[in-house]
Scaffold this active site. Structure first.
Site, short mmCIF file in Angstrom:
data_model
loop_
_atom_site.label_atom_id
_atom_site.label_comp_id
_atom_site.label_asym_id
_atom_site.label_seq_id
_atom_site.Cartn_x
_atom_site.Cartn_y
_atom_site.Cartn_z
N CYS A 1 0.85 -1.19 0.00
CA CYS A 1 0.00 0.00 0.00
C CYS A 1 0.89 1.25 0.00
CB CYS A 1 -0.85 0.00 1.26
SG CYS A 1 -1.73 -1.56 1.47
N ARG B 1 2.61 1.30 -7.73
CA ARG B 1 2.74 0.02 -7.00
C ARG B 1 1.45 -0.78 -7.07
NH1 ARG B 1 6.18 2.14 -2.28
NH2 ARG B 1 4.89 1.00 -0.82
N TRP C 1 -3.76 -2.01 -1.30
CA TRP C 1 -3.68 -3.24 -2.11
C TRP C 1 -4.36 -4.30 -1.25
CZ3 TRP C 1 -2.39 -5.11 -6.79
CH2 TRP C 1 -2.06 -6.45 -6.93
N ASN D 1 -0.21 -0.50 6.32
CA ASN D 1 0.33 -1.36 5.25
C ASN D 1 0.89 -2.59 5.96
OD1 ASN D 1 1.48 -2.47 3.00
ND2 ASN D 1 3.30 -1.16 3.03
N GLY D 2 0.51 -3.79 5.48
CA GLY D 2 1.04 -5.01 6.11
C GLY D 2 -0.09 -5.92 6.54
N GLU E 1 11.42 -22.49 -16.27
CA GLU E 1 11.16 -21.10 -15.89
C GLU E 1 12.33 -20.21 -16.29
OE1 GLU E 1 8.80 -19.33 -15.18
OE2 GLU E 1 9.67 -17.55 -14.27
N LYS F 1 12.00 -16.95 -18.76
CA LYS F 1 12.46 -15.60 -18.39
C LYS F 1 13.36 -15.02 -19.48
CE LYS F 1 10.31 -14.39 -15.00
NZ LYS F 1 9.30 -15.23 -15.56
N GLU G 1 11.32 -14.13 -22.67
CA GLU G 1 10.40 -12.98 -22.62
C GLU G 1 11.14 -11.68 -22.33
OE1 GLU G 1 7.40 -13.18 -19.60
OE2 GLU G 1 8.68 -14.21 -18.19
N HIS H 1 18.26 -37.71 -25.89
CA HIS H 1 17.22 -38.20 -26.82
C HIS H 1 16.92 -37.17 -27.90
CE1 HIS H 1 16.63 -41.60 -24.20
NE2 HIS H 1 16.52 -40.78 -23.17
N LYS I 1 0.86 -7.94 -19.06
CA LYS I 1 0.99 -8.44 -17.69
C LYS I 1 -0.12 -9.43 -17.38
CE LYS I 1 2.69 -8.92 -13.63
NZ LYS I 1 3.87 -9.80 -13.48
C1 AGP Z 1 5.43 -14.57 -16.49
O1 AGP Z 1 6.78 -14.13 -16.51
C2 AGP Z 1 4.74 -14.33 -17.80
N1 AGP Z 1 4.59 -12.92 -17.96
C3 AGP Z 1 3.49 -15.14 -18.07
O2 AGP Z 1 3.93 -16.42 -18.41
C4 AGP Z 1 2.49 -15.29 -16.91
O3 AGP Z 1 3.04 -16.10 -15.91
C5 AGP Z 1 1.23 -15.98 -17.44
O4 AGP Z 1 0.67 -15.14 -18.45
C6 AGP Z 1 0.18 -16.26 -16.37
O5 AGP Z 1 -0.24 -15.04 -15.82
P1 AGP Z 1 -1.08 -15.10 -14.44
O6 AGP Z 1 -0.17 -15.69 -13.42
O7 AGP Z 1 -1.45 -13.68 -14.15
O8 AGP Z 1 -2.28 -15.99 -14.67
#
Ligand code: AGP
Length: 612
Positions: free
Chosen positions: A2, A27, A74, A100-101, A484, A488, A491, A507, A607
Site C-alpha cells: 500500500c 505500485r 492493495w 500497510n502489512g 522457468e 524468463k 520474454e 534423446h 501483464k
Molecule cells: C510470467 O513471466 C509471464 N509474464 C506469463 O507467463 C504469466 O506467468 C502468465 O501469463 C500467467 O499469468 P497469471 O499468473 O497472471 O495468470
C-alpha cells in the site's frame, strides 16, 4: 504494498497527500482514502478504485487544513470496497488509522474490542488497530504516541501504521515493523511515507526508522522513541535519487526491485501459517478434514510462469500428501475432456487472477463438479471470485510483466497446501510439518543471501549477451526451474532459450550443442536416486561438445567441468527451486539490460493475458 502518506505543515494538506499517493500509485492499488485534521474533527473520505474516484467524491469546498494522512490500499483482508478502504476510524470518528502489512492477531483483538463495545464496519485487519488505539489513547491521557507504543506491544505481524486524532490534528504518529516507513524533513513541515517517492519533490532530507520505533511529527518537530518510550536519535540521510528512480525504490527497473522484494514477499506469504500446536492454518481452503481426506486427485492448472509453479507443486504434494497430481496448461485443459468429478481438487494458479485461458478452464472444472482452489496475488480478481476458495499470495503488486516475486510466492503457497493436505491425511506428523514449515521460514534469509552475492553473476551474465541460444537443464524438482529460466530469458532478452529435463538431452536436444553453446545446468539436491550425479554426467556430455556451462549448485557440492558455479544456500530438497530460480531471474534481467530490451514491458507481452 500500500501507499502511505502523512503531512503536517503550512500547505493545504490535501495537495502533498494526494500528490504523494499519486507518486506511489505505480505500485498498484484498488482503493484510496484520506483523513484531514480540521479544527477538532476529522474530514474523512475513501473510495474503492483509483485516486480519481476519491477526488471525484470530495466536496468542491474542501476545508483548508494543514495536516492529514492518506492511503492507497492493495487489498489483503477484505475486498476492495469503500468500507474496506483506509483510513479506519474509532467509533467516535475522531481517530483515524492507515496501515500497510498484515496484523496477524487482528481477529483475537477484534473479539476483545467487540466485547468492550466497539462496533466494526469493515472486513479489514486494520480496523482492529483503530479501536485498540482509541482505548489506549484514553488510558494514556490523550497521548497518541504513548498509545501507539502500547498498541505495538500487542500487535503481531508486519505493519506500517499512521494515526491522527481530531483533538490534536497537527500531530501525526507512525510506527513500522517489517514494513517500510520513512520521514521527510521540510522547512516548517514534515512528512511520513511508505516510500521517499511521496515527498521527494518537497525535500531530500529523510529519516530512517528502525523496527518498532514510534515517530511523532508536528510541523516543527520530529521525535522518535523505542517501544518503551526511550528517545531514539533522529538518523537523517540525504536522498540521492530523482523522482522517477524513487518510484522504483532506487532500482533501475521494477523487475529488479521485485527480484529484491522476494525475501519480504516470501515472508509475508508464510507469516502466521503454523499454529502454536503445529497445525498448518489454511482456513481459506473452506474444506473440512473429511473433504480433504476424500480428495482422490489434484489437477493444477495455470499458464506460463504460474504453470511452472504448478510443476513444483506436483513434486511437493505427491511427496508429502501422497495424492496424484496432474499439472495442466490451462489453454489445453478443457479441450481434452479431462476426467473430473467431485473428488477432484483443481488448483488454479494465477498472479493476476484475470488470465482468460485459466478462467475458462476453471469454469469447465466447476461445471464438471470439481472443487476449485485459486492461488492468486490479486485480491477479488475474477478467478478467485469464481473459485470455491482462494489462497492469496502476499507478494504485493507485481508491476514488471515478467513474473518474479509472484512466482516464488506461488511456490510457497503450494508448499503450504501440500503440508496442509499431508497433515490432515496423516501422511506427515505434526513434528514433520513443524520442521518443514521452519525450513520454509529460512527461505527469505536464504534468498537475501543469494541477492547479496549476486554482483559476480551479473558481471558474468553480460558475457553471454551475444548468445542466440541458451539451454537450461534441470532434473527432479529443479526441472520446472529450468523451464522457468528459459521462459524468463525468452520474454526478457528475446533469445531462443529452451529448458530440458537433463535426462532427455541425449534423446535429441544434444544435437544442438556446439562450440560456445551456453548451457545453464541446475543441480538437483542429492537424494536417494543420486539425481545430482546424473546431472553432473549431463554436464560432462555437453561440456565435451564445446558448451559453455554455468552450474547452479548448493554450497559445498563438488562440481567438475563448469565455467562458473553459482552457489545457492543448502535448503531442504523440495524448497531448493525457490532458491535456484533467483540467479536465473538475474541472468535473464542482466542479459536483457545488456541487449537493451524493454525490461519491464517486453515487446508483444501483457501483464495479464485476458484473451484466449
Ligand atoms: C510470467 O513471466 C509471464 N509474464 C506469463 O507467463 C504469466 O506467468 C502468465 O501469463 C500467467 O499469468 P497469471 O499468473 O497472471 O495468470
Amino acid at each position: 504494498m500500500c501507499g502511505i502518506v502523512g503531512y503536517t505543515g503550512p500547505q493545504s494538506a490535501f495537495t502533498p497527500i494526494v500528490e504523494g499517493l499519486r507518486r506511489l500509485e505505480y505500485r498498484g492499488y484498488d482503493s484510496a482514502g484520506i483523513a484531514l485534521g480540521t479544527s477538532n474533527s476529522l474530514f474523512v473520505e475513501k473510495r474503492a478504485g483509483k485516486l480519481a474516484n476519491l477526488e471525484a467524491a470530495l466536496p468542491a469546498n474542501l476545508p483548508t487544513v494543514h495536516s492529514g494522512i492518506g492511503h492507497t490500499r492493495w487489498a489483503t483482508h477484505g475486498g476492495p470496497t469503500d468500507r474496506n478502504a483506509h483510513p479506519h476510524l474509532d467509533n467516535e470518528g475522531k481517530l483515524a488509522v492507515i496501515h500497510n502489512g498484515i496484523i496477524e492477531n487482528y481477529a483475537e483483538l477484534k473479539a476483545v474490542l467487540q466485547k468492550r463495545g466497539h462496533t466494526f464496519t469493515s472486513e479489514t485487519d486494520t480496523e482492529s488497530v483503530a479501536h485498540l488505539l482509541s482505548d489506549l489513547r484514553k488510558e494514556h491521557q490523550g497521548d497518541l504516541s504513548a498509545a501507539m507504543r502500547a498498541a505495538v506491544a500487542q500487535l503481531r505481524g508486519s505493519f506500517t501504521l499512521l494515526a491522527i486524532h481530531a483533538d490534536n490534528p497537527s500531530t501525526i504518529v507512525g510506527v513500522r515493523r517489517n514494513s517500510p516507513l520513512v520521514a521527510g524533513i521540510g522547512k516548517g513541515e514534515n512528512f511520513l511515507a511508505s516510500d521517499v517517492a511521496a515527498f521527494i519533490e518537497y525535500t531530500k532530507r529523510a529519516v530512517e526508522l528502525g523496527q518498532d520505533e514510534v515517530i511523532t511529527i508536528t510541523p516543527e518537530t520530529i521525535e522518535i522513541t523505542d517501544v518503551h518510550g526511550a528517545k531514539v536519535p533522529v538518523r537523517e540521510y540525504e536522498i540521492t535519487w530523482d523522482k522517477e528512480a524513487a518510484q522504483k525504490g532506487g532500482f533501475a527497473h521494477f523487475m529488479l526491485k521485485e527480484i529484491f522484494d522476494q525475501p519480504k514477499a516470501i515472508a509475508d506469504t508464510l507469516i502466521g501459517r503454523l499454529s502454536d500446536n503445529n497445525q498448518i492454518q489454511l482456513d481459506e481452503l473452506h474444506m473440512t478434514d473429511a473433504e480433504i481426506k476424500r480428495i482422490k486427485r489434484i489437477s493444477v492448472i495455470a499458464c506460463g510462469t504460474a504453470y511452472h509453479a504448478g510443476m513444483v507443486a506436483k513434486y511437493a504434494i505427491e511427496k508429502w500428501a501422497k495424492i496424484p497430481v496432474d499439472v495442466e496448461i490451462a489453454s489445453e485443459y478443457r479441450y481434452r475432456d479431462p476426467i473430473v468429478d467431485q473428488d477432484s481438487l483443481v488448483v488454479a494458479i494465477s498472479q493476476s487472477g484475470e488470465t482468460m485461458d485459466l478462467l475458462m478452464a476453471v469454469r469447465h472444472a466447476k461445471a464438471a463438479g470439481a472443487r476449485v482452489l485459486a492461488v492468486c496475488n490479486t485480491n477479488s480478481s475474477t478467478i478467485p471470485r469464481e473459485s470455491d476458495a482462494v489462497l492469496y499470495t502476499h507478494a504485493g503488486p507485481e508491476i514488471a510483466v515478467a513474473s518474479t516475486k509472484a512466482f516464488v510466492t506461488q511456490i510457497v503457497a503450494v508448499y503450504l497446501i501440500g503440508l496442509k493436505l499431508a497433515q490432515v491425511r496423516g501422511e506427515l506428523s505434526d513434528a514433520e510439518v513443524k520442521n518443514l514449515y521452519h525450513e520454509a521460514l529460512k527461505l527469505p534469509g536464504q534468498v537475501e543471501q543469494i541477492l547479496e552475492t549476486v554482483e559476480p553473476l551479473r558481471a558474468l551474465t553480460r558475457t553471454f549477451k551475444s548468445n542466440n541460444t541458451v539451454l537450461f537443464l534441470g532434473r527432479g524438482i529443479q526441472y520446472p526451474i529450468a523451464l522457468e529460466g528459459a521462459l524468463k530469458l525468452k520474454e526478457l532478452a528475446y533469445i531462443h532459450a529452451e529448458g530440458f529435463a537433463g535426462g532427455e538431452l541425449k534423446h535429441g536436444p544434444i544435437a544442438l550443442i556446439e562450440e560456445g553453446t551456453a548451457v545453464i545446468a541446475i543441480l538437483p539436491p542429492h537424494d536417494e536416486h543420486a539425481l545430482d550425479e546424473k546431472m553432473l554426467s549431463n554436464i560432462q556430455e555437453v561440456k565435451a561438445r564445446g558448451a559453455r556451462v554455468i552450474v547452479i549448485a548448493a554450497e559445498g557440492v563438488e562440481v567438475i567441468g563448469a565455467e562458473h558455479v553459482i552457489r545457492i544456500p543448502i535448503a531442504a530438497p523440495l524448497f531448493q527451486p525457490v532458491l535456484a530460480t533467483v540467479p536465473l531471474q538475474v541472468f535473464a534481467y542482466e542479459i536483457a539490460v545488456a541487449r537493451g530490451t524493454d525490461v519491464d514491458q517486453p515487446r508483444n507481452l501483457a501483464k495479464s493475458v485476458t484473451v484466449e
